[in-house]
Design a protein around this motif. Structure first.
Motif, PDB file in Angstrom:
ATOM      1  N   GLY A 266       0.780  -1.224   0.000  1.00 32.42           N
ATOM      2  CA  GLY A 266       0.000   0.000   0.000  1.00 32.42           C
ATOM      3  C   GLY A 266       0.811   1.273   0.000  1.00 32.42           C
ATOM      4  O   GLY A 266       0.254   2.364  -0.153  1.00 32.42           O
ATOM      5  N   SER A 267       2.133   1.171   0.159  1.00 36.92           N
ATOM      6  CA  SER A 267       2.980   2.364   0.153  1.00 36.92           C
ATOM      7  C   SER A 267       3.486   2.627  -1.259  1.00 36.92           C
ATOM      8  O   SER A 267       3.539   1.711  -2.091  1.00 36.92           O
ATOM      9  CB  SER A 267       4.168   2.169   1.094  1.00 36.92           C
ATOM     10  N   PRO A 268       3.871   3.870  -1.571  1.00 35.63           N
ATOM     11  CA  PRO A 268       4.417   4.155  -2.904  1.00 35.63           C
ATOM     12  C   PRO A 268       5.644   3.307  -3.223  1.00 35.63           C
ATOM     13  O   PRO A 268       5.773   2.765  -4.327  1.00 35.63           O
ATOM     14  CB  PRO A 268       4.756   5.647  -2.828  1.00 35.63           C
ATOM     15  N   ALA A 269       6.558   3.190  -2.252  1.00 31.09           N
ATOM     16  CA  ALA A 269       7.771   2.400  -2.489  1.00 31.09           C
ATOM     17  C   ALA A 269       7.426   0.933  -2.720  1.00 31.09           C
ATOM     18  O   ALA A 269       7.982   0.279  -3.610  1.00 31.09           O
ATOM     19  CB  ALA A 269       8.727   2.538  -1.300  1.00 31.09           C
ATOM     20  N   GLY A 270       6.486   0.408  -1.921  1.00 28.00           N
ATOM     21  CA  GLY A 270       6.088  -0.986  -2.095  1.00 28.00           C
ATOM     22  C   GLY A 270       5.421  -1.235  -3.437  1.00 28.00           C
ATOM     23  O   GLY A 270       5.628  -2.279  -4.061  1.00 28.00           O
ATOM     24  N   THR A 271       4.634  -0.257  -3.913  1.00 30.49           N
ATOM     25  CA  THR A 271       3.990  -0.394  -5.225  1.00 30.49           C
ATOM     26  C   THR A 271       5.031  -0.430  -6.335  1.00 30.49           C
ATOM     27  O   THR A 271       4.954  -1.252  -7.260  1.00 30.49           O
ATOM     28  CB  THR A 271       3.019   0.776  -5.450  1.00 30.49           C
ATOM     29  N   ALA A 272       6.027   0.476  -6.265  1.00 28.93           N
ATOM     30  CA  ALA A 272       7.084   0.491  -7.279  1.00 28.93           C
ATOM     31  C   ALA A 272       7.884  -0.805  -7.260  1.00 28.93           C
ATOM     32  O   ALA A 272       8.265  -1.333  -8.316  1.00 28.93           O
ATOM     33  CB  ALA A 272       8.009   1.696  -7.054  1.00 28.93           C
ATOM     34  N   LEU A 273       8.141  -1.346  -6.070  1.00 27.90           N
ATOM     35  CA  LEU A 273       8.871  -2.614  -5.970  1.00 27.90           C
ATOM     36  C   LEU A 273       8.063  -3.763  -6.553  1.00 27.90           C
ATOM     37  O   LEU A 273       8.598  -4.623  -7.255  1.00 27.90           O
ATOM     38  CB  LEU A 273       9.200  -2.905  -4.509  1.00 27.90           C
ATOM     39  N   ALA A 274       6.761  -3.769  -6.250  1.00 25.70           N
ATOM     40  CA  ALA A 274       5.916  -4.856  -6.747  1.00 25.70           C
ATOM     41  C   ALA A 274       5.813  -4.838  -8.265  1.00 25.70           C
ATOM     42  O   ALA A 274       5.801  -5.892  -8.917  1.00 25.70           O
ATOM     43  CB  ALA A 274       4.523  -4.755  -6.119  1.00 25.70           C
ATOM     44  N   GLU A 275       5.765  -3.630  -8.853  1.00 28.39           N
ATOM     45  CA  GLU A 275       5.625  -3.513 -10.306  1.00 28.39           C
ATOM     46  C   GLU A 275       6.970  -3.511 -11.022  1.00 28.39           C
ATOM     47  O   GLU A 275       7.021  -3.571 -12.257  1.00 28.39           O
ATOM     48  CB  GLU A 275       4.860  -2.234 -10.637  1.00 28.39           C
ATOM     49  N   ARG A 276       8.081  -3.426 -10.244  1.00 27.58           N
ATOM     50  CA  ARG A 276       9.426  -3.441 -10.817  1.00 27.58           C
ATOM     51  C   ARG A 276       9.625  -2.321 -11.856  1.00 27.58           C
ATOM     52  O   ARG A 276      10.268  -2.512 -12.877  1.00 27.58           O
ATOM     53  CB  ARG A 276       9.737  -4.796 -11.463  1.00 27.58           C
ATOM     54  N   ARG A 277       9.054  -1.144 -11.579  1.00 28.45           N
ATOM     55  CA  ARG A 277       9.223  -0.004 -12.483  1.00 28.45           C
ATOM     56  C   ARG A 277       9.060   1.291 -11.704  1.00 28.45           C
ATOM     57  O   ARG A 277       8.498   1.312 -10.598  1.00 28.45           O
ATOM     58  CB  ARG A 277       8.207  -0.048 -13.623  1.00 28.45           C
ATOM     59  N   SER A 278       9.562   2.399 -12.290  1.00 23.50           N
ATOM     60  CA  SER A 278       9.413   3.710 -11.664  1.00 23.50           C
ATOM     61  C   SER A 278       7.944   4.107 -11.659  1.00 23.50           C
ATOM     62  O   SER A 278       7.236   3.903 -12.648  1.00 23.50           O
ATOM     63  CB  SER A 278      10.235   4.764 -12.410  1.00 23.50           C
ATOM     64  N   ARG A 279       7.511   4.697 -10.548  1.00 26.07           N
ATOM     65  CA  ARG A 279       6.129   5.150 -10.446  1.00 26.07           C
ATOM     66  C   ARG A 279       6.098   6.591  -9.943  1.00 26.07           C
ATOM     67  O   ARG A 279       6.820   6.946  -9.006  1.00 26.07           O
ATOM     68  CB  ARG A 279       5.344   4.260  -9.489  1.00 26.07           C
ATOM     69  N   ARG A 280       5.256   7.387 -10.593  1.00 18.45           N
ATOM     70  CA  ARG A 280       5.043   8.760 -10.137  1.00 18.45           C
ATOM     71  C   ARG A 280       3.665   8.826  -9.490  1.00 18.45           C
ATOM     72  O   ARG A 280       2.664   8.376 -10.050  1.00 18.45           O
ATOM     73  CB  ARG A 280       5.131   9.745 -11.299  1.00 18.45           C
ATOM     74  N   PHE A 281       3.583   9.407  -8.294  1.00 17.95           N
ATOM     75  CA  PHE A 281       2.340   9.506  -7.551  1.00 17.95           C
ATOM     76  C   PHE A 281       2.008  10.976  -7.340  1.00 17.95           C
ATOM     77  O   PHE A 281       2.814  11.717  -6.743  1.00 17.95           O
ATOM     78  CB  PHE A 281       2.463   8.816  -6.186  1.00 17.95           C
ATOM     79  N   ASP A 282       0.855  11.420  -7.843  1.00 10.58           N
ATOM     80  CA  ASP A 282       0.412  12.783  -7.544  1.00 10.58           C
ATOM     81  C   ASP A 282      -0.390  12.754  -6.246  1.00 10.58           C
ATOM     82  O   ASP A 282      -0.533  11.722  -5.597  1.00 10.58           O
ATOM     83  CB  ASP A 282      -0.395  13.363  -8.703  1.00 10.58           C
ATOM     84  N   ARG A 283      -0.925  13.916  -5.869  1.00 10.60           N
ATOM     85  CA  ARG A 283      -1.618  13.999  -4.583  1.00 10.60           C
ATOM     86  C   ARG A 283      -2.807  13.041  -4.523  1.00 10.60           C
ATOM     87  O   ARG A 283      -3.044  12.389  -3.501  1.00 10.60           O
ATOM     88  CB  ARG A 283      -2.081  15.440  -4.330  1.00 10.60           C
TER      89      ARG A 283
END
Length: 691
Positions: A266-283
């Motif tokens: 549920g965290s931004p870092a965990g999402t990027a790790l799970a998807e194995r790609r860079s993720r940008r999160f807006d508000r």
């Protein structure tokens, strides 16, 4: 209302028809040649062109290919005090007149802003500043469509075809200048990023410590990708848990702290790790995450977050995280650059982990070397276990039973009975014999230092901790830890020891990193632990954890049959060390030694015999006076040490059926090597009887 004004060759008025316009074009050309930076160019353009068109503002709107939108780039006002808002979000093409001009490559005129129904966001912004008329002219070079330049008037103004033709003529050279400036900026930005990557690579090569490395990398990042927050989220030993490292957040209020841990799900870092790609999160993305660490990010005021996985050889080490207080702070090019940086950081982290592991192994080897040297100096080995009495044989039987297991052993007995020798025997007969035997006397170390000695500490954990230190528990990993005088361990330290025994894990002082170990514990004490538990001086749960297999070592007064053997053993040991030749001991003295109470047990006997060897000038052992012992009389019909040795070895050989080697052979029972036993048998004339 808006007017779309097509300019065809047949309808376009010549810019040369008006001398003022012609002169302005010349001045525009000179300004373009004089300026390389767009803000300075448009500042001069506004002063030059206002003489011809009498406008109140001039702006440059550029097309953003990543967002497929128009973004205000420069605004110049003439004779008015108003300015553009600090942040203007990019407008979709169909929501701005500049977008229409860019799409259709023709000027767009809004003759009456108040009555214009389309582009409500733009007209609302214009009306708030009393703009009545404006027009936008496409800005296009030979290579690409760049955007549009706009003119605005705070009083109703009639823009003629001649005016539009003039502005179109101005737009052509300005487009070339804008294209060149943008290309130069892009090249400079690429150069800065290449330089930043080079600096980061140098940092990776020269820094092997994680904290120093990351702060260097963060400084390089800020030069090309502005951000307000940066950190590393590192995978921990606990599945699904990340740890925040190397936080760089000078404007933070302290809600987010270095070394804090959080669940990846549920965290931004965990999402990027799970998807194995860079993720940008807006508000909006952050508000929908719902994790505790995301709530902290929002509470700190961060509005855009980018998380990039740190991958090396298919293994995820964590994420590189950057964030900004601004909306839409990072572009696609930034994500590409951050991915390149993350690849470098992943290599650096792997190197740092390897360096840390090597350093720990090196420190452990150095510590083990000191322990082994100490072991050699003290000559603490299994050969010191000497005895044939029934009480002593019962102890040896217990040692044989428990040694092959990994069970915790509690050795009880008075001081000086040889509890450490029993512990060594258990280690030597176990499957851990090839690993380290580490001992720690809990009574010999000050209370304040015992925790550090047992569990180790990190640099800076307390005053005087100038370097990292590995504790005895970690040093004994894979081997055996012997805690002598366990009854003297402080009450406040007992829960941490209990956890280390039960969970096989602990943390060094000053560290939150969990260290896992595989250690067999042997404890010893001369105190009554049951009584200490009753008086609340010792934790009952720790006592039960230690009391898995208790062994009680009998005092020397309960194994008097072993005293002659011990006397001969110690006499030979110290005679060899002092280059003396002791052959016999008076029978009367031996009888006195057997009859003595020996309150200090085997240790007292050993010290007495060492002193006796020093004081014996000849071949007869002269024992000095001792409370309860008579003075040594002159030698009479004493027993020689060689005879005693021969008798003892022959008894062991008969009991082992003349088997010299092997785990149950005579050599092990006598505490010597097989070759040493064979040499001694030859010297004493011991031969196996023939059948």
């Amino acid at each position: 209302m808006a007017v779309y004004v097509p300019l065809t060759p047949g309808s376009q008025a010549s810019p040369l028809a008006n001398s003022d316009q012609y002169q302005a074009l010349l001045e525009v050309s000179r300004a373009i040649l004089a300026h390389r930076e767009l803000p300075a160019l448009f500042r001069d353009l506004s002063h030059l062109l206002v003489q011809v068109l009498r406008f109140d503002f001039l702006n440059l709107v550029l097309y953003d290919p990543e967002l497929n939108a128009m973004r205000l780039h420069i605004l110049e006002t003439v004779g008015t005090s108003w300015q553009a808002p600090p942040v203007i979000a990019p407008y979709p093409l169909d929501q701005t007149p500049s977008g229409k001009a860019w799409l259709e490559q023709a000027p767009v005129l809004i003759s009456d802003v108040d009555s214009e129904p389309r582009w409500p966001r733009v007209t609302e912004l214009l009306r708030a500043r009393d703009v009545k008329t404006c027009c936008y002219v496409p800005l296009t070079s030979a290579q690409r469509k760049l955007g549009a330049i706009g003119f605005g008037f705070v009083t109703p103004h009639e823009v003629t075809g001649s005016d539009l033709a003039f502005v179109t003529s101005v737009a052509a050279p300005v487009a070339v200048a804008v294209d060149n400036a943008l290309s130069q900026a892009e090249l400079a930005h690429q150069r800065d990023r290449v330089q930043a990557l080079l600096d980061i690579n140098n940092a990776v090569v020269s820094n092997l410590r994680e904290e120093e490395l990351f702060h260097t990398i963060s400084a390089c990042l800020k030069q090309v990708t502005p951000h307000d927050y940066a950190s590393l989220s590192v995978v921990t030993a606990d599945p699904g848990v990340l740890s925040l490292k190397a936080l760089d957040f000078p404007a933070g209020s302290g809600l987010i702290r270095e070394e804090m841990t959080f669940h990846a799900e549920g965290s931004p870092a965990g999402t990027a790790l799970a998807e194995r790609r860079s993720r940008r999160f807006d508000r909006q993305d952050l508000e929908s995450c719902g994790s505790e660490v995301t709530k902290l990010l929002l509470a700190e005021g961060l509005r855009t977050v980018v998380c990039t996985p740190l991958m090396t050889r298919g293994r995820a080490l964590g994420t590189l995280n950057v964030a900004s207080f601004a909306d839409d702070a990072f572009r696609e090019a930034d994500l590409t650059f951050l991915l390149q940086v993350a690849n470098q950081i992943a290599i650096a982290l792997e190197n740092a982990y390897a360096y840390r592991e090597i350093s720990q192994l090196r420190d452990k080897l150095a510590e083990e070397k000191l322990y082994l040297e100490d072991e050699i100096r003290t000559e603490g080995n299994f050969s010191e276990m000497v005895g044939e009495s029934a009480a002593f044989r019962r102890v040896l039987k217990q040692v044989e039973t428990v040694a092959p297991t990994s069970a915790t052993v509690l050795i009880l007995g008075e001081t000086g009975t040889g509890k450490e020798l029993i512990a060594r025997a258990i280690h030597e007969w176990s499957g851990r014999r090839d690993r380290t035997f580490v001992k720690l006397n809990c009574a010999a170390i000050p209370t304040g230092l015992l925790e550090s000695e047992l569990f180790g500490h990190e640099r800076g954990a307390f005053t005087g901790a100038i370097a990292q230190r590995i504790g005895r528990l970690e040093l004994a990993n894979g081997g055996t830890l012997f805690l002598d005088e366990i009854g003297d361990i402080p009450l406040e330290l007992q829960p941490k020891l209990l956890r280390a025994l039960q969970e096989h894990e602990f943390e060094r002082l000053g560290s939150t990193r969990t260290v896992r170990v595989d250690v067999r514990l042997i404890a010893a004490t001369n105190r009554d632990l049951v009584q200490m538990v009753s008086s609340r001086e010792f934790r009952s749960d720790l006592y039960y954890r230690l009391n898995v297999f208790p062994i009680t070592v009998p005092p020397l007064r309960d194994r008097r049959d072993d005293i002659p053997i011990l006397v001969r053993h110690f006499a030979q040991k110290y005679a060899r060390r002092m280059n003396r030749h002791i052959e016999s001991i008076s029978g009367e003295v031996m009888t006195s030694l057997v009859a003595y109470a020996w309150p200090g047990n085997v240790r007292e006997l050993e010290n007495l015999i060492e002193r006796a060897v020093i004081l014996s000038p000849g071949s007869v052992l002269r024992v000095p006076p001792l409370d309860g012992l008579p003075n040594s009389p002159p030698p009479s019909n004493g027993v020689t040490l060689a005879d005693a040795d021969r008798e003892h070895i022959e008894r062991i050989l008969h009991e082992t059926n003349w088997t010299l080697g092997g785990p149950n052979g005579a050599a092990v029972r006598l505490g010597m090597k097989r070759t040493t036993l064979q040499s001694k048998m030859k010297k004493l004339g011991i031969e196996r009887p023939t059948r």
